[in-house]
Design a protein around this motif. Structure first.
Motif, PDB file in Angstrom:
ATOM      1  N   ALA A 283       0.832  -1.211   0.000  1.00 38.55           N
ATOM      2  CA  ALA A 283       0.000   0.000   0.000  1.00 38.55           C
ATOM      3  C   ALA A 283       0.865   1.260   0.000  1.00 38.55           C
ATOM      4  N   ASP A 284       1.977   1.218   0.716  1.00 37.09           N
ATOM      5  CA  ASP A 284       2.905   2.358   0.726  1.00 37.09           C
ATOM      6  C   ASP A 284       3.516   2.564  -0.659  1.00 37.09           C
ATOM      7  N   VAL A 285       3.861   1.469  -1.321  1.00 37.26           N
ATOM      8  CA  VAL A 285       4.418   1.549  -2.673  1.00 37.26           C
ATOM      9  C   VAL A 285       3.388   2.158  -3.615  1.00 37.26           C
ATOM     10  N   GLU A 286       2.138   1.716  -3.519  1.00 37.11           N
ATOM     11  CA  GLU A 286       1.081   2.270  -4.370  1.00 37.11           C
ATOM     12  C   GLU A 286       0.909   3.767  -4.127  1.00 37.11           C
ATOM     13  N   ARG A 287       0.993   4.176  -2.893  1.00 39.46           N
ATOM     14  CA  ARG A 287       0.875   5.599  -2.544  1.00 39.46           C
ATOM     15  C   ARG A 287       2.014   6.396  -3.183  1.00 39.46           C
ATOM     16  N   LEU A 288       3.229   5.870  -3.104  1.00 35.23           N
ATOM     17  CA  LEU A 288       4.372   6.538  -3.726  1.00 35.23           C
ATOM     18  C   LEU A 288       4.226   6.599  -5.244  1.00 35.23           C
ATOM     19  N   LEU A 289       3.644   5.583  -5.841  1.00 34.84           N
ATOM     20  CA  LEU A 289       3.429   5.600  -7.290  1.00 34.84           C
ATOM     21  C   LEU A 289       2.416   6.674  -7.681  1.00 34.84           C
ATOM     22  N   VAL A 290       1.401   6.887  -6.852  1.00 39.33           N
ATOM     23  CA  VAL A 290       0.444   7.972  -7.108  1.00 39.33           C
ATOM     24  C   VAL A 290       1.177   9.313  -7.062  1.00 39.33           C
ATOM     25  N   ILE A 291       2.006   9.492  -6.054  1.00 38.80           N
ATOM     26  CA  ILE A 291       2.780  10.735  -5.919  1.00 38.80           C
ATOM     27  C   ILE A 291       3.691  10.921  -7.124  1.00 38.80           C
ATOM     28  N   ARG A 292       4.372   9.849  -7.525  1.00 37.89           N
ATOM     29  CA  ARG A 292       5.283   9.931  -8.671  1.00 37.89           C
ATOM     30  C   ARG A 292       4.538  10.319  -9.939  1.00 37.89           C
ATOM     31  N   ARG A 293       3.320   9.833 -10.105  1.00 37.60           N
ATOM     32  CA  ARG A 293       2.530  10.166 -11.298  1.00 37.60           C
ATOM     33  C   ARG A 293       2.048  11.609 -11.278  1.00 37.60           C
ATOM     34  N   MET A 294       1.869  12.171 -10.100  1.00 42.54           N
ATOM     35  CA  MET A 294       1.409  13.559  -9.999  1.00 42.54           C
ATOM     36  C   MET A 294       2.533  14.557 -10.270  1.00 42.54           C
ATOM     37  N   LYS A 295       3.756  14.150  -9.982  1.00 42.50           N
ATOM     38  CA  LYS A 295       4.907  15.060 -10.076  1.00 42.50           C
ATOM     39  C   LYS A 295       5.070  15.692 -11.460  1.00 42.50           C
ATOM     40  N   PRO A 296       5.070  14.909 -12.563  1.00 43.37           N
ATOM     41  CA  PRO A 296       5.264  15.556 -13.872  1.00 43.37           C
ATOM     42  C   PRO A 296       4.107  16.465 -14.281  1.00 43.37           C
ATOM     43  N   LEU A 297       2.999  16.358 -13.557  1.00 46.48           N
ATOM     44  CA  LEU A 297       1.851  17.210 -13.858  1.00 46.48           C
ATOM     45  C   LEU A 297       1.877  18.493 -13.031  1.00 46.48           C
ATOM     46  N   ASP A 298       3.001  18.725 -12.352  1.00 47.71           N
ATOM     47  CA  ASP A 298       3.226  19.951 -11.575  1.00 47.71           C
ATOM     48  C   ASP A 298       2.235  20.161 -10.435  1.00 47.71           C
ATOM     49  N   PHE A 299       1.757  19.077  -9.836  1.00 47.19           N
ATOM     50  CA  PHE A 299       0.948  19.228  -8.635  1.00 47.19           C
ATOM     51  C   PHE A 299       1.880  19.592  -7.485  1.00 47.19           C
ATOM     52  N   SER A 300       1.446  20.511  -6.657  1.00 45.11           N
ATOM     53  CA  SER A 300       2.248  20.931  -5.506  1.00 45.11           C
ATOM     54  C   SER A 300       2.167  19.858  -4.416  1.00 45.11           C
ATOM     55  N   LEU A 301       3.060  19.948  -3.440  1.00 47.67           N
ATOM     56  CA  LEU A 301       3.010  19.018  -2.311  1.00 47.67           C
ATOM     57  C   LEU A 301       1.678  19.132  -1.578  1.00 47.67           C
ATOM     58  N   ASP A 302       1.163  20.351  -1.447  1.00 48.60           N
ATOM     59  CA  ASP A 302      -0.133  20.529  -0.782  1.00 48.60           C
ATOM     60  C   ASP A 302      -1.259  19.865  -1.575  1.00 48.60           C
ATOM     61  N   GLU A 303      -1.212  19.991  -2.897  1.00 42.22           N
ATOM     62  CA  GLU A 303      -2.228  19.335  -3.729  1.00 42.22           C
ATOM     63  C   GLU A 303      -2.105  17.820  -3.636  1.00 42.22           C
ATOM     64  N   MET A 304      -0.871  17.313  -3.636  1.00 42.06           N
ATOM     65  CA  MET A 304      -0.667  15.871  -3.480  1.00 42.06           C
ATOM     66  C   MET A 304      -1.236  15.401  -2.151  1.00 42.06           C
ATOM     67  N   ARG A 305      -0.932  16.145  -1.096  1.00 42.50           N
ATOM     68  CA  ARG A 305      -1.409  15.794   0.245  1.00 42.50           C
ATOM     69  C   ARG A 305      -2.941  15.788   0.270  1.00 42.50           C
ATOM     70  N   ASP A 306      -3.552  16.807  -0.326  1.00 44.04           N
ATOM     71  CA  ASP A 306      -5.007  16.915  -0.356  1.00 44.04           C
ATOM     72  C   ASP A 306      -5.623  15.733  -1.105  1.00 44.04           C
ATOM     73  N   LEU A 307      -5.077  15.426  -2.268  1.00 42.42           N
ATOM     74  CA  LEU A 307      -5.617  14.315  -3.047  1.00 42.42           C
ATOM     75  C   LEU A 307      -5.480  12.994  -2.292  1.00 42.42           C
ATOM     76  N   LEU A 308      -4.340  12.794  -1.654  1.00 39.05           N
ATOM     77  CA  LEU A 308      -4.136  11.558  -0.888  1.00 39.05           C
ATOM     78  C   LEU A 308      -5.109  11.483   0.292  1.00 39.05           C
ATOM     79  N   GLU A 309      -5.371  12.615   0.925  1.00 40.11           N
ATOM     80  CA  GLU A 309      -6.347  12.632   2.024  1.00 40.11           C
ATOM     81  C   GLU A 309      -7.738  12.280   1.514  1.00 40.11           C
ATOM     82  N   ILE A 310      -8.090  12.794   0.345  1.00 35.11           N
ATOM     83  CA  ILE A 310      -9.391  12.480  -0.249  1.00 35.11           C
ATOM     84  C   ILE A 310      -9.495  10.984  -0.512  1.00 35.11           C
ATOM     85  N   THR A 311      -8.495  10.429  -1.183  1.00 38.17           N
ATOM     86  CA  THR A 311      -8.558   9.003  -1.525  1.00 38.17           C
ATOM     87  C   THR A 311      -8.487   8.125  -0.278  1.00 38.17           C
ATOM     88  N   ASP A 312      -7.720   8.545   0.729  1.00 43.27           N
ATOM     89  CA  ASP A 312      -7.680   7.798   1.991  1.00 43.27           C
ATOM     90  C   ASP A 312      -9.064   7.772   2.632  1.00 43.27           C
TER      91      ASP A 312
END
Length: 131
Positions: free
Chosen positions: A48-77
């Motif tokens: 599950a941790d690996v899957e979470r990191l893969l989501v983060i890695r996929r967001m990076k080239p799309l220029d999502f900020s750390l706050d946006e990444m955190r928000d999206l992860l909170e939503i999906t959690d």
């Protein structure tokens, strides 16, 4: 329930194509938290941790900020929680998730345009070399 396989950070880095430093940074900013620590204090991660990191890695080239990444992860959690939201909370989370989907589609379109321009430039250089 079967015990989840736990991996050390090196294996996680290899599986996600992220550096050790990047994974540690994501831990420092609260995007991912190792599921456990070994007796020796080494970080241990689950699938599950690996899957979470893969989501983060996929967001990076799309220029999502750390706050946006955190928000999206909170939503999906929250949506995947043992006791998922209902009613108005569910509707609000789905609305926020849809906003990220829309932003992702817009950003993917922008990247496709940049790729076309880059490919056109490469073709121009190839043509000049052949001239």
């Amino acid at each position: 329930m079967a015990e989840q396989q736990q991996m050390q950070i090196g294996e996680v880095a290899e599986r996600t194509s992220l550096s050790l430093r990047t994974i540690r940074h994501y831990e420092e900013v609260g995007l991912v938290i190792p599921s456990a620590r070994s007796k020796g204090g080494f970080r241990l991660y689950t699938e599950a941790d690996v899957e979470r990191l893969l989501v983060i890695r996929r967001m990076k080239p799309l220029d999502f900020s750390l706050d946006e990444m955190r928000d999206l992860l909170e939503i999906t959690d929250r949506l995947a929680a043992d006791q998922p939201p209902v009613g108005e909370e569910l509707a609000l989370l789905r609305e926020r998730l849809d906003a990220y989907r829309e932003a992702t589609e817009v950003r993917c379109g922008k990247l496709r345009g940049q790729l076309l321009a880059a490919e056109d430039f490469a073709a121009t250089l190839r043509a000049r070399l052949g001239a």
